[in-house]
Motif scaffolding. Sequence first.
Motif, mmCIF file in Angstrom:
data_model
loop_
_atom_site.group_PDB
_atom_site.id
_atom_site.type_symbol
_atom_site.label_atom_id
_atom_site.label_comp_id
_atom_site.label_asym_id
_atom_site.label_seq_id
_atom_site.Cartn_x
_atom_site.Cartn_y
_atom_site.Cartn_z
ATOM 1 N N ALA A 108 0.847 -1.192 0.000
ATOM 2 C CA ALA A 108 0.000 0.000 0.000
ATOM 3 C C ALA A 108 0.884 1.245 0.000
ATOM 4 O O ALA A 108 1.840 1.343 0.763
ATOM 5 C CB ALA A 108 -0.927 0.003 1.215
ATOM 6 N N HIS A 109 0.548 2.183 -0.867
ATOM 7 C CA HIS A 109 1.258 3.452 -0.958
ATOM 8 C C HIS A 109 0.356 4.558 -0.425
ATOM 9 O O HIS A 109 -0.856 4.547 -0.665
ATOM 10 C CB HIS A 109 1.647 3.763 -2.402
ATOM 11 N N ASN A 110 0.960 5.510 0.247
ATOM 12 C CA ASN A 110 0.202 6.631 0.807
ATOM 13 C C ASN A 110 0.703 7.929 0.183
ATOM 14 O O ASN A 110 1.899 8.217 0.216
ATOM 15 C CB ASN A 110 0.360 6.686 2.331
ATOM 16 N N ILE A 111 -0.225 8.694 -0.389
ATOM 17 C CA ILE A 111 0.126 9.958 -1.038
ATOM 18 C C ILE A 111 -0.722 11.065 -0.450
ATOM 19 O O ILE A 111 -1.951 10.937 -0.365
ATOM 20 C CB ILE A 111 -0.093 9.887 -2.564
ATOM 21 N N HIS A 112 -0.055 12.140 -0.038
ATOM 22 C CA HIS A 112 -0.760 13.358 0.379
ATOM 23 C C HIS A 112 -0.558 14.379 -0.729
ATOM 24 O O HIS A 112 0.554 14.826 -0.979
ATOM 25 C CB HIS A 112 -0.223 13.882 1.706
ATOM 26 N N SER A 113 -1.644 14.727 -1.410
ATOM 27 C CA SER A 113 -1.545 15.609 -2.565
ATOM 28 C C SER A 113 -1.199 17.036 -2.157
ATOM 29 O O SER A 113 -1.382 17.443 -1.006
ATOM 30 C CB SER A 113 -2.868 15.595 -3.347
ATOM 31 N N GLU A 114 -0.716 17.782 -3.122
ATOM 32 C CA GLU A 114 -0.478 19.200 -2.907
ATOM 33 C C GLU A 114 -1.812 19.945 -2.868
ATOM 34 O O GLU A 114 -2.813 19.489 -3.412
ATOM 35 C CB GLU A 114 0.399 19.764 -4.030
ATOM 36 N N ARG A 115 -1.816 21.098 -2.229
ATOM 37 C CA ARG A 115 -3.014 21.928 -2.235
ATOM 38 C C ARG A 115 -3.214 22.516 -3.633
ATOM 39 O O ARG A 115 -2.291 23.094 -4.206
ATOM 40 C CB ARG A 115 -2.907 23.060 -1.219
ATOM 41 N N VAL A 116 -4.386 22.332 -4.179
ATOM 42 C CA VAL A 116 -4.697 22.862 -5.493
ATOM 43 C C VAL A 116 -5.851 23.857 -5.369
ATOM 44 O O VAL A 116 -6.719 23.721 -4.508
ATOM 45 C CB VAL A 116 -5.065 21.739 -6.486
ATOM 46 N N LYS A 117 -5.844 24.856 -6.224
ATOM 47 C CA LYS A 117 -6.900 25.865 -6.216
ATOM 48 C C LYS A 117 -7.871 25.553 -7.348
ATOM 49 O O LYS A 117 -7.464 25.428 -8.513
ATOM 50 C CB LYS A 117 -6.317 27.261 -6.390
ATOM 51 N N ILE A 118 -9.139 25.419 -7.005
ATOM 52 C CA ILE A 118 -10.171 25.119 -7.984
ATOM 53 C C ILE A 118 -11.373 26.012 -7.708
ATOM 54 O O ILE A 118 -11.426 26.721 -6.700
ATOM 55 C CB ILE A 118 -10.593 23.635 -7.937
ATOM 56 N N ASN A 119 -12.351 25.965 -8.602
ATOM 57 C CA ASN A 119 -13.623 26.652 -8.405
ATOM 58 C C ASN A 119 -14.686 25.615 -8.067
ATOM 59 O O ASN A 119 -14.812 24.597 -8.759
ATOM 60 C CB ASN A 119 -14.033 27.417 -9.659
ATOM 61 N N ASP A 120 -15.430 25.867 -6.995
ATOM 62 C CA ASP A 120 -16.484 24.927 -6.627
ATOM 63 C C ASP A 120 -17.671 25.090 -7.567
ATOM 64 O O ASP A 120 -17.609 25.820 -8.569
ATOM 65 C CB ASP A 120 -16.890 25.117 -5.163
ATOM 66 N N LEU A 121 -18.774 24.408 -7.271
ATOM 67 C CA LEU A 121 -19.938 24.424 -8.153
ATOM 68 C C LEU A 121 -20.489 25.833 -8.355
ATOM 69 O O LEU A 121 -21.014 26.149 -9.428
ATOM 70 C CB LEU A 121 -21.031 23.511 -7.572
ATOM 71 N N ARG A 122 -20.369 26.709 -7.382
ATOM 72 C CA ARG A 122 -20.881 28.073 -7.460
ATOM 73 C C ARG A 122 -19.849 29.061 -8.002
ATOM 74 O O ARG A 122 -20.086 30.263 -8.037
ATOM 75 C CB ARG A 122 -21.381 28.540 -6.093
ATOM 76 N N GLY A 123 -18.685 28.542 -8.398
ATOM 77 C CA GLY A 123 -17.660 29.403 -8.964
ATOM 78 C C GLY A 123 -16.747 30.055 -7.958
ATOM 79 O O GLY A 123 -15.918 30.898 -8.330
ATOM 80 N N ASN A 124 -16.847 29.702 -6.687
ATOM 81 C CA ASN A 124 -15.989 30.290 -5.661
ATOM 82 C C ASN A 124 -14.626 29.603 -5.663
ATOM 83 O O ASN A 124 -14.558 28.366 -5.643
ATOM 84 C CB ASN A 124 -16.626 30.146 -4.279
ATOM 85 N N PRO A 125 -13.537 30.354 -5.682
ATOM 86 C CA PRO A 125 -12.209 29.730 -5.634
ATOM 87 C C PRO A 125 -11.919 29.150 -4.249
ATOM 88 O O PRO A 125 -12.105 29.827 -3.235
ATOM 89 C CB PRO A 125 -11.255 30.883 -5.967
ATOM 90 N N LEU A 161 -9.180 14.907 -8.027
ATOM 91 C CA LEU A 161 -9.537 15.824 -6.950
ATOM 92 C C LEU A 161 -10.172 17.088 -7.510
ATOM 93 O O LEU A 161 -11.170 17.593 -6.959
ATOM 94 C CB LEU A 161 -8.285 16.177 -6.140
ATOM 95 N N ARG A 162 -9.645 17.602 -8.601
ATOM 96 C CA ARG A 162 -10.241 18.779 -9.234
ATOM 97 C C ARG A 162 -11.649 18.482 -9.740
ATOM 98 O O ARG A 162 -12.563 19.314 -9.606
ATOM 99 C CB ARG A 162 -9.355 19.251 -10.394
ATOM 100 N N THR A 163 -11.838 17.312 -10.314
ATOM 101 C CA THR A 163 -13.147 16.965 -10.853
ATOM 102 C C THR A 163 -14.199 16.865 -9.760
ATOM 103 O O THR A 163 -15.292 17.424 -9.858
ATOM 104 C CB THR A 163 -13.061 15.636 -11.621
ATOM 105 N N VAL A 164 -13.885 16.146 -8.688
ATOM 106 C CA VAL A 164 -14.848 15.967 -7.600
ATOM 107 C C VAL A 164 -15.093 17.284 -6.876
ATOM 108 O O VAL A 164 -16.233 17.607 -6.510
ATOM 109 C CB VAL A 164 -14.349 14.891 -6.621
ATOM 110 N N GLY A 165 -14.047 18.081 -6.682
ATOM 111 C CA GLY A 165 -14.209 19.339 -5.975
ATOM 112 C C GLY A 165 -15.089 20.331 -6.703
ATOM 113 O O GLY A 165 -15.773 21.150 -6.074
#
Length: 297
Positions: A108-125, A161-165
């Motif tokens: 098992a491998h464990n990865i902690h992703s970097e913080r990414v900036k996305i827009n949620d469903l309402r367009g808020n960053p 992560l971007r897609t789900v967020g």
Amino acid sequence: MVERVNSMAASSERKGSASNGYVMLVLMLALLLVPALVYIALGEGEPTLIAAIAGVVVILFILTGFFMIQPNQAVVLTLFGEYRGTVRKDGLHWVWPWFGKEKVSVRAHNIHSERVKINDLRGNPIEIACNVVWRVADTAQAVFDVDDYKEFTNIQIEAGLRTVGSRHPYDDMSDDDETTLRGSGDVVNRELIVELNERLQVAGITVDEAGLTHLAYAPEIAGAMLRRQQADAVISARRKVVIGAVGMVEDALQKLSHDGIVELDEERRAAMVSNLLVVLCGDREAQPVVNTGTLYQ
């Protein structure tokens, strides 16, 4: 869901064949005795030298075929570019030296992703990050169907992560049962696992766990969104207070009328309702005023 067009045939893992390495080790040690036996039988001379050189060549030939497999490790075997199976049994093994051997960790491998900036469903960053536990399920796909399965996994984790967020709003102060990133962690985590498994299936990777580890508004709007959340919370609380106060006033008027304590005309009922709502909905403690006259004076 992610749509993909894949024109190449997917590889599939199958069991590989390898000889017992311990038997070959005993055989190699036995070959070390051959030059000594020839020397004892014939003494010094050309036959002894030839036997020694041949023994060294054979021993080197055997040595190149050994490989060790640790627990939760696999070795992918290839023969002149052709896949010949995967060996998963731990221990010492031996194959012909012309076989290619590539070790693959199935731990098992464990990865902690970097913080990414996305827009949620309402367009808020927003800023978002996740932690993912994954492992190699199909070694053939991991080795042959992608160039570098570890780098591929890292990139797909960020993309998933971007897609789900972006599917859900960060938060919603309304009474609707809407899925939000902040308030529906279990739902979002399940969606993330499904999304990542679909994306990583081509590389033979299985995601066992995934969850958000960081979620916040982007710094440029954090202050404004905090004030908005506070305003929404105040409005929601006020709405509940008013609804409760109206119910209490209605119960009080019905009780007074039912028990015949006092008869109120429409104007007095309106005055009582106003006074009770002020007392129940006010932010500060009400100060009573004693009226010695009547309502009409």
